[in-house]
Design an enzyme around this catalytic site. Structure first.
Site, mmCIF file in Angstrom:
data_model
loop_
_atom_site.group_PDB
_atom_site.id
_atom_site.type_symbol
_atom_site.label_atom_id
_atom_site.label_comp_id
_atom_site.label_asym_id
_atom_site.label_seq_id
_atom_site.Cartn_x
_atom_site.Cartn_y
_atom_site.Cartn_z
ATOM 1 N N GLY A 53 8.791 -7.135 8.120
ATOM 2 C CA GLY A 53 8.027 -6.199 7.324
ATOM 3 C C GLY A 53 8.769 -4.931 6.961
ATOM 4 O O GLY A 53 9.943 -4.941 6.571
ATOM 5 N N ASP A 112 10.546 -5.973 24.882
ATOM 6 C CA ASP A 112 9.202 -5.459 24.630
ATOM 7 C C ASP A 112 9.292 -3.941 24.504
ATOM 8 O O ASP A 112 9.396 -3.231 25.504
ATOM 9 C CB ASP A 112 8.274 -5.860 25.772
ATOM 10 N N TYR A 238 -10.456 -2.498 6.982
ATOM 11 C CA TYR A 238 -9.181 -1.878 7.335
ATOM 12 C C TYR A 238 -9.358 -0.398 7.653
ATOM 13 O O TYR A 238 -9.503 -0.026 8.813
ATOM 14 C CB TYR A 238 -8.138 -2.071 6.217
ATOM 15 N N LYS A 247 -5.023 3.891 13.103
ATOM 16 C CA LYS A 247 -4.171 4.627 12.166
ATOM 17 C C LYS A 247 -4.500 6.114 12.178
ATOM 18 O O LYS A 247 -3.607 6.964 12.042
ATOM 19 C CB LYS A 247 -4.325 4.055 10.763
ATOM 20 N N VAL A 279 3.413 -8.140 1.527
ATOM 21 C CA VAL A 279 3.188 -9.412 2.221
ATOM 22 C C VAL A 279 4.051 -9.391 3.473
ATOM 23 O O VAL A 279 5.274 -9.483 3.403
ATOM 24 C CB VAL A 279 3.561 -10.614 1.347
ATOM 25 N N THR A 280 3.424 -9.227 4.622
ATOM 26 C CA THR A 280 4.124 -9.220 5.904
ATOM 27 C C THR A 280 3.383 -10.149 6.860
ATOM 28 O O THR A 280 2.243 -10.538 6.617
ATOM 29 C CB THR A 280 4.186 -7.807 6.511
#
Length: 400
Positions: A53, A112, A238, A247, A279-280
């Site tokens: 992405g 990680d 969203y 967010k 588009v990810t």
């Protein structure tokens, strides 16, 4: 060695194997689309989530356009013999080859990034090879995160808040794309808290504190975290949902970091970056985002829809002072003006008002979207010979 023929294994949007040559070709295409310009200084950068992405786009644009040095961090799986390596593994190997061919000094850590151990490992690497960091790009996307302080594992969810929401979505299970309906129940307080725990700003702040504790913040240090606002048609699931709560926390973290003594003493800055639709692997999992993106691509066409690489180039030019910062009233860097143009959104709303009819007018956009998803995993790339055996056991890139 694991030379074998492979075929794509797909269930809807979910593709469970990857093609190493196809994934490498998608990276090369992105690389070649970025204007090369490496005159001037070569800043030290740490890119978290470099393998997919916007993180991948930021890595490639930073290397090709600004000659960044430093470290990329991602968490990817190798070839097991039964299943191929993850697409991000192959993309990292391809990015490393391109960087080496161009003479760039970049190292990659597979770990990680949420863990304290990864932070210590990366800080050690920076200390040994690069010194203080000029830019930290935070672009991590994961379904869960274990808090290193408490040991609690948080699991994120994609749900609206307040009330259930029925979202139209693209269904690729049939011979041609169709519109389906997804009823999504409202997220609970615990689910919202957990989503904030994964996708909010806590881990970003921990990375900045780790670098500061190790004296690895350069004078004028800048850190950015990727976020998204999007259209009002996707807002219920969203921006007004559990992801939106995360967010909002990320954006508050940016303000807190920007005002913190850690950054003030270095004349440092912290921003969230509002990117445009893309588009990810992460976005394709969000209900209704695929349909919205197909409509958006139909309205804008190939030239109007800005790729992640184009947006990453604009971001780096702003961070490096080659162009002025484009900030909104909340102090966020905005890269999404092309998407949220009023005329564009008016046309998208017309298509969204009747999704079935809108899809009939947007078949090329829907086909393009699915082609892009396949390309993320290395499938459907035109100049790759898919019929022949391929080496799937590709080593993770290392430097002497």
């Amino acid at each position: 060695m694991s030379l074998r023929p492979i075929e794509p294994k797909q269930r809807g949007f979910l593709i469970v194997n990857s093609h190493p040559e196809g994934a490498a070709q998608t990276v090369r295409r992105t690389w070649e689309a970025i204007p090369a310009r490496t005159d001037g200084r070569r800043p030290v950068a740490l890119v978290l989530g470099h393998s997919a992405g916007y993180g991948l786009a930021a890595l490639l644009a930073g290397l090709r356009r600004h000659g960044i040095r430093g470290v990329g961090v991602a968490y990817e799986t190798p070839d097991t013999g039964r299943r191929t390596a993850s697409a991000g593994w192959y993309r990292t190997a391809a990015a490393a080859r391109l960087a080496a061919e161009a003479g760039h000094d970049i190292r990659f850590v597979n770990a990680d990034a949420f863990s304290a151990e990864a932070k210590a490992e990366v800080a050690d690497l920076l200390e040994r090879h690069y010194g203080p960091v000029d830019h930290l790009v935070y672009s991590l996307a994961a379904p869960r995160r274990t808090d290193p302080a408490t040991g609690e594992t948080h699991h994120s969810v994609i749900k609206p808040l307040g009330a259930a929401y029925e979202a139209p979505a693209l269904d690729f299970s049939g011979a041609v794309p169709a519109v389906s309906r997804h009823r999504i129940e409202a997220g609970t307080e615990d689910e919202t808290r957990a989503t904030v725990g994964v996708m909010g700003g806590d881990d970003w702040a921990l990375w900045v504190r780790e670098l500061a504790a190790r004296r690895l913040l350069a004078q004028g240090f800048t850190t950015v975290a990727l976020t998204y606002v999007g259209s009002e048609v996707t807002a219920p699931v969203y921006r007004h949902g559990t992801i939106g709560a995360a967010k909002a926390h990320l954006e508050q973290t940016a303000r807190d970091l920007d005002a913190s003594p850690l950054l003030k003493e270095k004349d440092g800055r912290a921003f969230t970056v509002v990117a445009g639709a893309a588009v990810t692997q992460a976005s394709s999992a969000i209900p209704s985002i695929a349909l919205y993106t197909a409509f958006l691509r139909t309205v804008l066409g190939e030239r109007g829809f800005r790729s992640t690489a184009e947006q990453a180039c604009a971001l780096w030019d702003q961070l490096e002072g080659r162009t002025p910062l484009v900030l909104d009233e909340e102090g966020r860097i905005r890269l999404d003006g092309w998407e949220l143009d009023a005329r564009v959104q008016d046309r998208v709303r017309e298509l969204w008002a009747d999704p079935e009819r809108g899809l009939e007018a947007s078949r090329p956009g829907a086909d393009w979207f699915m082609g892009q998803v396949k390309g993320l995993y290395g499938w459907g790339v035109g100049d790759v010979a898919y019929g022949r055996p391929v080496e799937t056991d590709v080593p993770w890139p290392t430097r002497p």
